[in-house]
Motif scaffolding. Structure first.
Motif, short mmCIF file in Angstrom:
data_model
loop_
_atom_site.label_atom_id
_atom_site.label_comp_id
_atom_site.label_asym_id
_atom_site.label_seq_id
_atom_site.Cartn_x
_atom_site.Cartn_y
_atom_site.Cartn_z
N LYS A 19 15.40 13.71 -3.48
CA LYS A 19 14.80 15.03 -3.77
C LYS A 19 13.35 15.18 -3.34
O LYS A 19 12.72 16.19 -3.60
CB LYS A 19 14.92 15.35 -5.27
CG LYS A 19 16.35 15.43 -5.76
CD LYS A 19 16.43 15.74 -7.24
CE LYS A 19 17.88 15.86 -7.69
NZ LYS A 19 18.64 14.61 -7.52
N PHE A 22 12.71 18.26 -1.11
CA PHE A 22 12.72 19.54 -1.80
C PHE A 22 11.40 19.76 -2.55
O PHE A 22 10.85 20.85 -2.57
CB PHE A 22 13.88 19.60 -2.81
CG PHE A 22 15.22 19.52 -2.15
CD1 PHE A 22 15.63 20.47 -1.23
CD2 PHE A 22 16.08 18.47 -2.43
CE1 PHE A 22 16.86 20.37 -0.61
CE2 PHE A 22 17.31 18.37 -1.82
CZ PHE A 22 17.70 19.32 -0.91
N ILE A 23 10.93 18.67 -3.16
CA ILE A 23 9.71 18.79 -3.96
C ILE A 23 8.49 19.01 -3.07
O ILE A 23 7.74 19.97 -3.26
CB ILE A 23 9.51 17.53 -4.83
CG1 ILE A 23 10.66 17.42 -5.85
CG2 ILE A 23 8.16 17.56 -5.55
CD1 ILE A 23 10.72 16.10 -6.57
N ILE A 26 9.21 21.95 0.06
CA ILE A 26 9.49 23.35 -0.24
C ILE A 26 8.83 23.82 -1.55
O ILE A 26 8.06 24.79 -1.56
CB ILE A 26 11.02 23.58 -0.30
CG1 ILE A 26 11.62 23.34 1.10
CG2 ILE A 26 11.34 24.98 -0.79
CD1 ILE A 26 13.11 23.38 1.16
N ALA A 27 9.10 23.11 -2.66
CA ALA A 27 8.60 23.59 -3.96
C ALA A 27 7.07 23.59 -4.01
O ALA A 27 6.46 24.59 -4.41
CB ALA A 27 9.17 22.71 -5.07
N VAL A 28 6.45 22.47 -3.62
CA VAL A 28 4.99 22.39 -3.69
C VAL A 28 4.32 23.44 -2.80
O VAL A 28 3.42 24.16 -3.25
CB VAL A 28 4.51 20.96 -3.34
CG1 VAL A 28 2.99 20.92 -3.18
CG2 VAL A 28 4.94 19.99 -4.45
N LEU A 30 5.47 26.29 -1.76
CA LEU A 30 5.67 27.64 -2.29
C LEU A 30 4.74 27.89 -3.48
O LEU A 30 4.15 28.97 -3.61
CB LEU A 30 7.13 27.81 -2.73
CG LEU A 30 8.11 28.22 -1.63
CD1 LEU A 30 9.52 28.29 -2.17
CD2 LEU A 30 7.71 29.56 -1.00
N ALA A 31 4.61 26.88 -4.34
CA ALA A 31 3.72 27.01 -5.48
C ALA A 31 2.28 27.19 -5.01
O ALA A 31 1.53 28.03 -5.53
CB ALA A 31 3.83 25.78 -6.38
N THR A 215 6.15 17.47 5.92
CA THR A 215 7.61 17.30 5.88
C THR A 215 8.11 16.40 7.00
O THR A 215 8.96 15.54 6.76
CB THR A 215 8.30 18.69 5.99
OG1 THR A 215 7.74 19.54 4.99
CG2 THR A 215 9.79 18.56 5.75
N ALA A 260 12.68 23.12 6.32
CA ALA A 260 11.63 23.41 5.34
C ALA A 260 10.76 24.59 5.79
O ALA A 260 10.44 25.48 4.99
CB ALA A 260 10.78 22.18 5.12
N LEU A 264 10.34 28.12 3.97
CA LEU A 264 9.01 28.55 3.52
C LEU A 264 8.67 29.94 4.06
O LEU A 264 8.16 30.80 3.32
CB LEU A 264 7.95 27.56 3.97
CG LEU A 264 7.88 26.24 3.20
CD1 LEU A 264 6.77 25.35 3.74
CD2 LEU A 264 7.64 26.51 1.72
N ALA A 267 11.09 32.48 2.34
CA ALA A 267 10.74 32.69 0.93
C ALA A 267 9.38 33.36 0.82
O ALA A 267 9.18 34.26 0.00
CB ALA A 267 10.73 31.35 0.20
#
Lengths: 393, 324
Positions: A19, A22-23, A26-28, A30-31, A215, A260, A264, A267
């Motif tokens: 994972k 993903f973290i 993508i997630a970081v 986006l945050a 990435t 990714a 990004l 999104a």
């Protein structure tokens, strides 16, 4: 090619299971996009607030009234949007008091005989009292200064006309003409391609470009991990060319980078209401940017001996290229430094997205695409020259 | 048997591996210095030496991971090299490190390396099931290997190496850090492979493993192959002999006389209620010795066999203990 895909698919399966992609892919980002949009986006694109100007104009002074009219028209500057200027007529003695008491942001005192002096070519001062406000006050003062300068030019023209013996009736006409005529030379503001992105758009593009570099680093990290956990030795004992192992890692980097970055940008577009334009042109840019990013991993694979070294090197490269490329805020420079900034893959990616965002298609993004591909070729060339400290290739 | 770095003679049984005058240097250090040996089909050859002796460097060259500075490695008639593909089809490498992917299951690890070895379809599926059974992981085959014990990972590490039925299996210290039960399973597996005709190159610094598994043993120290041969051949180098010690009650002198008459006994020393015999091969002589002593009127309380081991061989050849 079968071993290449076998290794790449196995690697992707492992990356999906731990994972980390993903973290961190993508997630970081986006945050971070959200946070930066809140902080920097609002800072750079906030609306100008209304300004109250306490104005004292002698009754019947046409030039003074004209100055006030100019201020009122600031709310309707064509194509720029302007901001609301509320003019509050007051007596000369009240101007300073209102500004000092925060009832007005600015004070403007037009002296008695201002219009008559203008007609006669005589000097007169307009007094401005600044309440210490923000950029809005500066804009109003600039407008007042510019208008008064035009009046002063009219005065000079009228005076010169008088000295050459023109009748008094003509002097007034000349002064009026100079004060009110439109300029014959126009200054048109152009926009650089990256400036065609909104502040939020630039942030989304910049963060996508920056995290793309992180990435693609998962491929190198995988190679170094293989070395540390002993599987690299086993892979190299398999009946295949050793170069396929590195090629598989590069393929993994490329696939992760494309996925990714696409996620990004998509999104980011949906969440922050950004339109990057032609999907085909954006896809070409993404592929080229990922190619450029992946090429960096070849160099890092040669110099990093451990996973820790790989992480540090990848982070340094990503942050330096990201900041220099304008991932957080635009940087401009001339000369050699400017050329270096132009050769930055993150910068080229943002510029390319600026072009597509402004309506450009595949045919319009030739320069950023060329920059990205030349960068990739250069990095692969460097990787062949750098000594292999990790015995990876 | 030989005791220097001379060219290894053909084994006469179809050599699977020929290592000829290998030299490998790392800067000023010569890690491997003129090592030569051969391994025949079905033979288990042990490289015995302390840590840092050069065993792993030799393995790395044999497996084509690093190139020798001098010398050659030939596997199944094909010369090995870093970029060589054909000879690598014949080898199965079991590295000293646990070379498995922790995020993948045992089955996925086996399938991955099976595919890289060129196996596909039903052949791969069947062999994966077979090897999973062989290494005792059938019940855990679908669990991620990060959840395995050290012994289970070791067994999987070996299973991957023998998945494609290599002509030559290379095991680099496969029992390091393994619990006794798993260690025994591993040793039994290697014994079975030898019976099936696979050539095995086995490195270890455990003397007992080399004695148990290996048909021939190469003693290596400081990158030099000090000697090679069967266990008995190597022991003979030391000049040491087997001893049987008998202790008990009864007529020890009569028993000593009776035992001196045995051809396998070269010397008998009597010390009150104890007899110390010098024999050629203690395990084969002990039954006859016990019978003869009992028949001569000695009531035995204890029988002890003392044999010179590879530890004493190593000490004899290098002047230091194996675990130094």
């Amino acid at each position: 090619m079968r071993p290449l895909w076998t290794m790449a698919i196995s690697d992707l399966r492992q990356r999906a299971r731990d994972k980390s992609v993903f973290i961190f892919g993508i997630a970081v980002p986006l945050a971070l996009m959200g946070v930066l949009n809140l902080v920097i986006g609002n800072l750079l694109s906030r609306d100008l607030t209304p300004v109250t100007v306490a104005v004292s104009v002698p009754v019947g002074d046409e030039a003074g009234q004209s100055l006030v009219g100019t201020l009122r028209s600031l709310g309707d500057i064509d194509g720029v949007g302007g901001f609301d200027v509320r003019v509050r007529p007051v007596s000369p003695s009240d101007v300073r008091g209102l500004v000092a008491g925060d009832e007005a942001d600015l004070g403007l005192t037009v002296p008695d005989g201002f219009g008559a002096a203008l007609l006669q070519g005589a000097p007169k001062d307009v007094t401005v009292v600044d309440g210490g406000g923000g950029i809005e006050n500066d804009v109003v003062i600039s407008v007042v200064t510019g208008t008064v300068d035009r009046y002063r030019a009219a005065t000079v023209a009228a005076t010169a006309a008088g000295r050459v013996g023109l009748p008094a009736s003509d002097l007034a006409a000349i002064g009026r003409e100079v004060a009110t005529s439109l300029p014959t030379i126009a200054l048109t503001e152009g926009r650089a391609s990256d400036e065609q992105l909104s502040t939020t758009g630039a942030l989304v593009a910049g963060q996508a470009g920056l995290f793309l570099l992180f990435t693609v680093g998962f491929g190198v990290l995988g190679l170094v991990n293989e070395r540390e956990q002993g599987t690299l030795a086993r892979l190299r004992s398999m009946p295949m060319r050793p170069g396929l192992i590195v090629a598989a890692k590069a393929l993994v980097s490329f696939i992760l980078g494309v996925v990714a970055t696409t996620v990004l940008l998509t999104a980011g577009s949906l969440l922050f209401d950004v339109d990057f334009g032609s999907p085909l042109a954006v896809a070409v840019l993404v592929l080229c940017a990922v190619t450029a990013g992946t090429s960096i991993t070849f160099v890092i694979a040669r110099i990093a001996r451990t996973a820790e070294q790989s992480n540090v090197a990848q982070s340094i490269v990503a942050l330096v290229l990201g900041i220099a490329g304008g991932a957080f805020f635009p940087l401009n420079a001339g000369g050699v430094l400017g050329t270096l900034l132009d050769a930055n893959p993150v910068g080229a990616f943002i510029r390319g997205l600026g072009i597509t965002s402004g309506g450009g298609g595949v045919g319009d993004i030739g320069v950023p695409v060329l920059v990205l591909l030349v960068f990739a070729v250069a990095m692969v060339g460097v990787s062949r020259v750098v000594p292999d400290r990790g015995d990876a290739l | 048997m030989r005791t220097d770095g001379a060219t290894a003679e053909p084994t006469g049984r179809g050599d699977v591996l020929v290592v000829d005058h290998l030299v490998r240097r790392f800067g000023d250090l010569t890690a491997v210095d003129g090592v030569s040996f051969r391994i025949a089909a079905g033979e288990t050859y042990g490289l015995l030496g302390p840590n840092g002796a050069g065993k792993t460097t030799i393995i790395s060259m044999v497996a084509g991971l690093i190139a020798p500075d001098e010398g050659t490695v030939t596997v199944a008639g094909e010369q090995m090299g870093r970029t060589a593909v054909a000879p690598k089809r014949h080898i199965g490498l079991v590295p000293q490190d646990l070379a498995v992917y922790p995020e993948l299951t045992a089955r996925e690890n086996l399938v991955l390396f099976g595919r890289l070895q060129g196996m596909t379809g039903p052949q791969l599926t069947a062999r994966v099931a077979e090897v999973t059974e062989l290494i005792g992981l059938t019940g855990r085959a679908k669990d991620p290997t990060k959840e395995y014990s050290g012994g289970m990972k070791r067994r999987l590490n070996i299973g991957i190496g023998l998945l494609h039925r290599p002509t030559l299996l290379i095991l680099d210290e496969p029992t390091v850090g393994v619990d006794p039960q798993s260690r025994n399973q591993i040793l039994e597996s290697v014994e079975r492979l030898s019976v099936e005709g696979m050539a095995v190159l086995y490195t270890t610094h455990y003397m007992e493993e080399a004695e148990r598994l290996c048909d021939r043993i190469g003693i290596i120290d400081s990158g030099v192959l000090q000697a090679e041969g069967t266990r008995d051949e190597l022991v003979r180098l030391t000049g040491a002999v087997d001893h049987i010690r008998l202790s008990g009650t009864g007529d020890t002198h009569a028993a000593a006389e009776a035992l001196r008459a045995l051809p396998s006994v070269s010397q008998v020393d009597v010390d009150r209620r104890e007899l110390r015999l010098t024999v050629g091969d203690a395990p084969s002589a002990v039954a006859q010795v016990v019978t003869r002593a009992t028949d001569a009127g000695m009531s035995l309380a204890d029988v002890e066999i003392t044999r010179p081991d590879l530890e004493s061989v190593f000490l004899h050849l290098t002047g230091k203990a194996l675990r130094d």
